[in-house]
Structure formats: structure tokens, C-alpha cells
Design an enzyme around this catalytic site. Structure first.
Site: not given
Length: 239
Positions: A133, A137
Site C-alpha cells: 500500500h 496507510k
């Protein structure tokens, strides 16, 4: 449909764009505590929550207490999930939580369960999960990776849990990477000395997550009870 956005970061803005393109109205954008607003005066049909873990439970349950159904994609607050469901039922509200609202990811979930069921008796294979990600995040591993692991564990009685990075032989290792500008990639790998089987979902943008959340909100409007994205997908396949 009149929508309240709980959390107005990048996901909230993507949801706003898609919702308006589908003919809906955004009547509230909340970046802080929703309890400071007079919700009963806004005629909200559904709230969509992509806030932060520390705010999610209070905002979601405040909506329930005001008769507003909630679609939530915030991860990292799930220790309070069962309590939230009870408050939803007590107030005859509606709730859909998903670790990932992408319609493609939810198809991927169904493939993962099917593959796990097929692989559970093949002892020469080990299984692991990798998720990648963007740098912003907050939680690690992702809620989607945890959901994938839990689905596999439910199918295989020899697996007792999962661990981040390092795992015992009866656990699934989840490897989490953070790389700039990656919306989300999840890989489930079964490996043996003979071959390797992988299923992969790679998001190209946040639009898939946002679209799925709006579709879930459309499904939830005027419903009471606790639902899942499987219910939403089933309604789409029926149509």
C-alpha cells in the site's frame, strides 16, 4: 440519495465525486466528531465512513442512534465491531462493514475462499499473503490482508492464526510493504517444491474502492440489519 461523508480525505473526496456522478447529494462532510452536528435536521439517507480508527466507532454508533444506516470501510477499530452491531440492531438501523469495498476485491475474496477449500488437503504447500500500500496507510497489515487470512484459516483446521512478517508452521505469514503511490495490491501464494500458485488483485486507483462504497450505500438505503459485501454482490448478480 442524501449521503453524509464521515472522513473527508482522499477516499472521501473520491466517494463524493462518484456519488454526485450517480445523482446523489452530499449533505454533510465530517472530518471531526459527528456528534457536534444536528443530524436529525439533515435528512441523511446513508452515512459512508472512511474516517480514522480512533473516530470510527463513535461516529458510526452516533449515526445508528440517530437512525442513520452506515457503510464503513475504516479499518483498525474492529475490537469494537460486535458492540457496534448490537447498537445497530438496538436502534433498528443498517450497517455494512467491509475491509475493502472494491467490487473486484470482493470477487477476489470469493476466489480466495474457493482456492483455500481446494488447497486445504494438499500438505506439500505452504501459504503466505503479501500486501502493498501507499505510505500514508495507517494500519499494518491491511484489513483486506487480514480478511484473506481469516478466510483461509476458516477453511483449513490446521491453521490457527496469522502473524505479521514471521509465523509458526500453523500460522499464515502476512508481509506488509509501504511504497509511494500504490493504491493496494494483495497476493495470496501457495508454494511447494514443485510449483507455486498465486492469485493477485492489484488496484489501479482509489476509484474502485469509492465506487463499491457508493454501490453498498445504494443497497443499504431503507434497509435494517447488518449486511456484508457478499449481500451487495449477490444483489448485483441477481440483476
Amino acid at each position: 440519495m442524501k449521503i453524509a461523508l464521515l472522513g473527508y480525505g482522499r477516499m472521501g473526496k473520491a466517494i463524493e465525486e462518484i456519488a454526485m456522478n450517480r445523482g446523489h447529494e452530499i449533505v454533510l462532510k465530517v472530518s471531526e466528531d459527528i456528534a457536534t452536528y444536528e443530524l436529525d435536521k439533515l435528512e441523511i439517507d446513508v452515512a459512508i465512513d472512511f474516517s480514522i480508527p480512533s473516530a470510527a466507532y463513535k461516529n458510526i454508533t452516533t449515526c445508528f442512534e440517530n437512525g442513520i444506516p452506515v457503510v464503513s470501510g475504516t479499518t483498525g477499530w474492529l475490537d469494537d465491531y460486535e458492540k457496534a452491531k448490537k447498537i445497530c440492531d438496538k436502534n433498528n438501523s443498517g450497517f455494512i462493514y467491509a475491509s475493502n469495498f472494491s467490487l473486484g476485491v470482493n470477487v477476489f475474496f470469493e476466489l480466495n475462499k474457493k482456492l483455500a477449500d481446494m488447497m486445504k488437503g494438499l500438505e506439500d504447500y505452504t501459504v503466505e499473503i503479501e500486501e502493498i500500500h501507499h505510505m500514508q496507510k495507517l494500519d499494518s497489515p491491511s484489513g483486506t490482508a487480514i480478511s484473506l487470512a481469516q478466510q483461509i484459516i476458516e477453511k483449513n483446521s490446521k491453521l490457527k492464526g496469522w502473524q505479521l512478517d514471521h509465523a509458526d508452521s500453523d500460522e499464515i505469514p502476512i508481509f506488509a510493504k509501504r511504497i509511494k503511490d500504490v493504491p493496494g495490491t494483495h497476493t495470496v501464494t501457495y508454494d511447494s517444491t514443485i510449483d507455486k500458485i498465486e492469485i493477485i488483485h492489484s488496484a489501479k486507483s482509489r476509484q474502485g474502492f469509492a465506487l463499491g462504497a457508493v454501490v453498498a450505500a445504494e443497497y443499504l438505503k431503507d434497509k435494517t440489519g447488518v449486511f456484508t459485501m457478499k449481500d451487495v454482490l449477490s444483489s448485483l448478480f441477481e440483476n
